[in-house]
Design a protein around this motif. Structure first.
Motif, mmCIF file in Angstrom:
data_model
loop_
_atom_site.group_PDB
_atom_site.id
_atom_site.type_symbol
_atom_site.label_atom_id
_atom_site.label_comp_id
_atom_site.label_asym_id
_atom_site.label_seq_id
_atom_site.Cartn_x
_atom_site.Cartn_y
_atom_site.Cartn_z
ATOM 1 N N SER A 177 -8.666 2.104 4.431
ATOM 2 C CA SER A 177 -8.177 1.806 3.050
ATOM 3 C C SER A 177 -6.853 0.708 3.006
ATOM 4 O O SER A 177 -6.707 0.369 1.949
ATOM 5 N N ASN A 178 -6.850 0.442 4.072
ATOM 6 C CA ASN A 178 -5.752 -0.774 4.024
ATOM 7 C C ASN A 178 -6.159 -2.288 4.407
ATOM 8 O O ASN A 178 -5.458 -3.019 5.010
ATOM 9 N N ASN A 208 -0.804 4.590 -0.858
ATOM 10 C CA ASN A 208 -1.445 3.267 -0.384
ATOM 11 C C ASN A 208 -0.430 2.115 -0.790
ATOM 12 O O ASN A 208 -0.363 1.233 -0.057
ATOM 13 N N ARG A 211 2.546 2.042 1.537
ATOM 14 C CA ARG A 211 2.078 1.434 2.839
ATOM 15 C C ARG A 211 1.991 -0.024 2.565
ATOM 16 O O ARG A 211 2.262 -0.769 3.493
ATOM 17 N N SER A 212 1.541 -0.552 1.611
ATOM 18 C CA SER A 212 1.343 -2.014 1.546
ATOM 19 C C SER A 212 2.694 -2.792 0.951
ATOM 20 O O SER A 212 2.790 -3.938 1.776
#
Length: 601
Positions: A177-178, A208, A211-212
């Motif tokens: 998903s990254n 998410n 994390r971004s």
């Protein structure tokens, strides 16, 4: 640029562009010192701005007109009012059909707006690109164009790996998903912040988003990746090969990140926050940013590690580590868990409290931290005490960690007075020392004598309590076992016999332990009595020597006071000092605890 399959009629010679035509150009358009030699009638019929310029210059007799377009890009008024299917309508159509539906082109278009953000905002280019990107991130990547990710090689729409354009049939197994982290990291801080806010409004998971943000910060804040444990980067994407990294202002990035980060907890996230705090201290950002980071770390301090807390002091302070920052984080943690402060240390609710486990982990972490910074010769005793007392007393079931830190500090600061050492020893509850810690403290020559006597006293109390417990166990097990039923089967008789054998063996072990403890208690009492007798003798000797002594004189047999220097010779060569007497009689004993008045001994 000419459409695919067609050749352009323009060619360049230095800073001049010419159109290949049999007609001579009659207008020169200047854009950023680059000259375009064109024909005016096609331009006048399609461009409102150039038509207006020519209307103002009708009186001019020059065959070739020069039209400078300053502050370009400017509005050319190429709307449908000056001809059907004009530049504006064509641009809008191309923008919707191609740019907003392709990930790579949308990213590139957004990056090209960085130098003209205000104008791009007025035309709603930025908002439409950001909205399109956020929709793509929420959608299956295979639905909006390919190839998306490199993963070491190109992909076909079906997900197979391409080799020289040939479908190999091999499938790529990654469904991370990254996949979008790398591409959006090429945006400037302002556009990245707006993209994250838009995605948050569309309901993308905070994990998410966090994390971004962490990925973006690692790219533009040097050293942050090392403090995070060297997290590996992502594979490059097709779009990223067409972009250059953004020119990021680190101060602006820190301020933006603090606003964007969600209220999230986790070991890796806590380590990331500690890395951000280091960068903030290095850059000297405003106190608001620093306080926000300290608060976020403090509420999850139980997830921090010792190496993360060892933040060097980047200011003009003499100390090696920034202990003030750590102390504030500890207080933020305590304030976020106020319920444990109201629980008595002896209460049974302490172990069952939901916060007790977190407090114990933080207490162990703080004790290790104090032990690490204690060897700093510039660390003041008051700061050591403030760090140790920042947590409530009930958070530590044992004080071994505090004792270890205190011993390291006293060893590294031999110039401390006895009064200062005693004040530092007050932070330790000697009744909460383990047997090994008590044994070490009772023989620790760096501790004040009064503290050592307290340790011996509490060790004696502990041994008596343990001995009483052993006696109770022996009494209970040696009592008649009338409740045991004797089976009439042979197997039952064997089991009964085996049970008695086990009881006898256990009793023998307990008797041996009991004898050892009795012997130990006797030794302690005897040695403690010797210490008290030596102290009494030393006190009497001191009183006797301090009074005037009378010696006979030869003339008349009169008694006269002896000279003061003679008294000093007697003291130095004869009776030892009270401290020396007690030091000679100091036993090699194991542990005690807490601080009660010296008169009790």
């Amino acid at each position: 640029m000419a459409p695919p399959g067609k050749t352009s009629g323009f060619h360049r010679e230095g800073d001049h562009w010419y159109y290949s035509s049999s007609l001579q150009s009659d207008i020169t358009v200047v854009v950023d010192e680059v000259k375009f030699h064109l024909h005016k009638f096609p331009l006048i019929s399609r461009c409102g701005k150039i038509a207006t310029i020519f209307e103002d210059c009708e009186s001019s007799t020059d065959k070739t007109s020069t039209v400078p377009l300053e502050e370009f890009p400017d509005y050319l008024s190429m709307t449908d009012d000056y001809g059907e299917d004009n530049l504006l309508s064509k641009s809008e159509s191309y923008f919707h059909k191609h740019i907003l539906k392709d990930w790579k082109d949308c990213i590139l278009a957004l990056q090209s707006c960085e130098l003209v953000i205000l104008r791009a905002d007025k035309l709603q280019i930025i908002s439409r690109c950001i909205n399109a990107l956020s929709v793509m991130i929420c959608t299956d990547p295979s639905l909006f164009g390919w190839p998306m990710m490199m993963y070491g090689s190109l992909q076909s729409p079906g997900g197979s790996i391409l080799w020289n354009g040939i479908n190999t049939g091999a499938k790529i197994q990654s469904n991370e998903s990254n996949w979008w982290f790398e591409d959006v990291s090429y945006l400037c801080v302002e556009l990245f912040e707006r993209l994250i806010q838009t995605m948050e409004a569309k309901g993308i998971s905070p994990e998410n988003l966090a994390r971004s943000i962490m990925y973006y910060c690692k790219k533009y804040l040097p050293g942050l990746g090392r403090w995070q444990g060297g997290q590996s980067g992502l594979s490059r994407t097709v779009a990223s090969f067409s972009m250059t990294p953004a020119n990021v202002n680190q101060d602006a990035l820190l301020r933006s990140v603090i606003k964007l980060l969600p209220e999230k907890k986790g070991k890796s996230f806590c380590r990331f926050l500690l890395g951000l705090l280091r960068v903030a201290l290095i850059l000297g950002v405003n106190n608001t940013c620093q306080d926000s980071l300290e608060r976020r770390i403090g509420i999850q301090l139980d997830l921090a590690t010792l190496d993360g807390l060892l933040i060097p002091n980047y200011s003009d302070s003499d100390t090696l580590y920034n202990t003030d920052c750590v102390e504030r984080m500890i207080r933020h943690f305590v304030s976020s868990e106020p319920s444990i402060a109201s629980i008595s240390p002896l209460s049974a609710d302490l172990d069952t409290s939901p916060s007790s486990g977190r407090f114990k982990r933080v207490a162990k972490l703080v004790d290790n931290y104090v032990a690490e910074v204690a060897s700093d010769v510039n660390l003041k005793p008051g700061k050591l005490r403030a760090l140790a007392e920042a947590l409530p007393e009930s958070s530590r079931s044992l004080h071994d960690g505090l004792y270890r830190a205190l011993d390291i500090y006293i060893k590294a600061h031999p110039w401390l007075s006895d009064k200062e050492r005693e004040q530092l020893c007050n932070i330790i509850d000697f009744q909460k020392l383990s047997i090994d810690a008590c044994a070490h403290a009772s023989q620790n020559e760096r501790l004040p004598l009064r503290i050592v006597l307290q340790v011996l006293f509490f060790e004696q109390m502990q041994l008596r309590t343990a001995l009483a417990g052993c006696l109770n166990v022996l009494d209970a097990e040696s009592a008649p076992t009338a409740s045991l039923a004797i089976p009439n089967e042979a197997a039952g008789q064997r089991a009964h016999r085996d049970g008695w054998v086990t009881v006898v063996r256990e009793n023998q072990v307990l008797k041996v332990d009991m004898e050892r403890m009795r012997s130990r208690v006797g030794e302690l009492e005897e040695e403690f009595s010797k210490i008290k007798e030596e102290m009494k003798k030393a006190t009497k000797s001191n009183s006797y020597l301090s009074s005037p002594r009378l010696v006979p004189r030869g003339n008349g047999g009169k008694l006269l006071p002896q000279a003061l220097d003679a008294q000093q010779d007697v003291i130095e060569s004869g009776t030892p000092t009270p401290r020396a007497s007690v030091e000679q009689a100091r036993p090699s004993i194991k542990n005690p605890r807490h601080r009660k008045s010296f008169s009790q001994f």
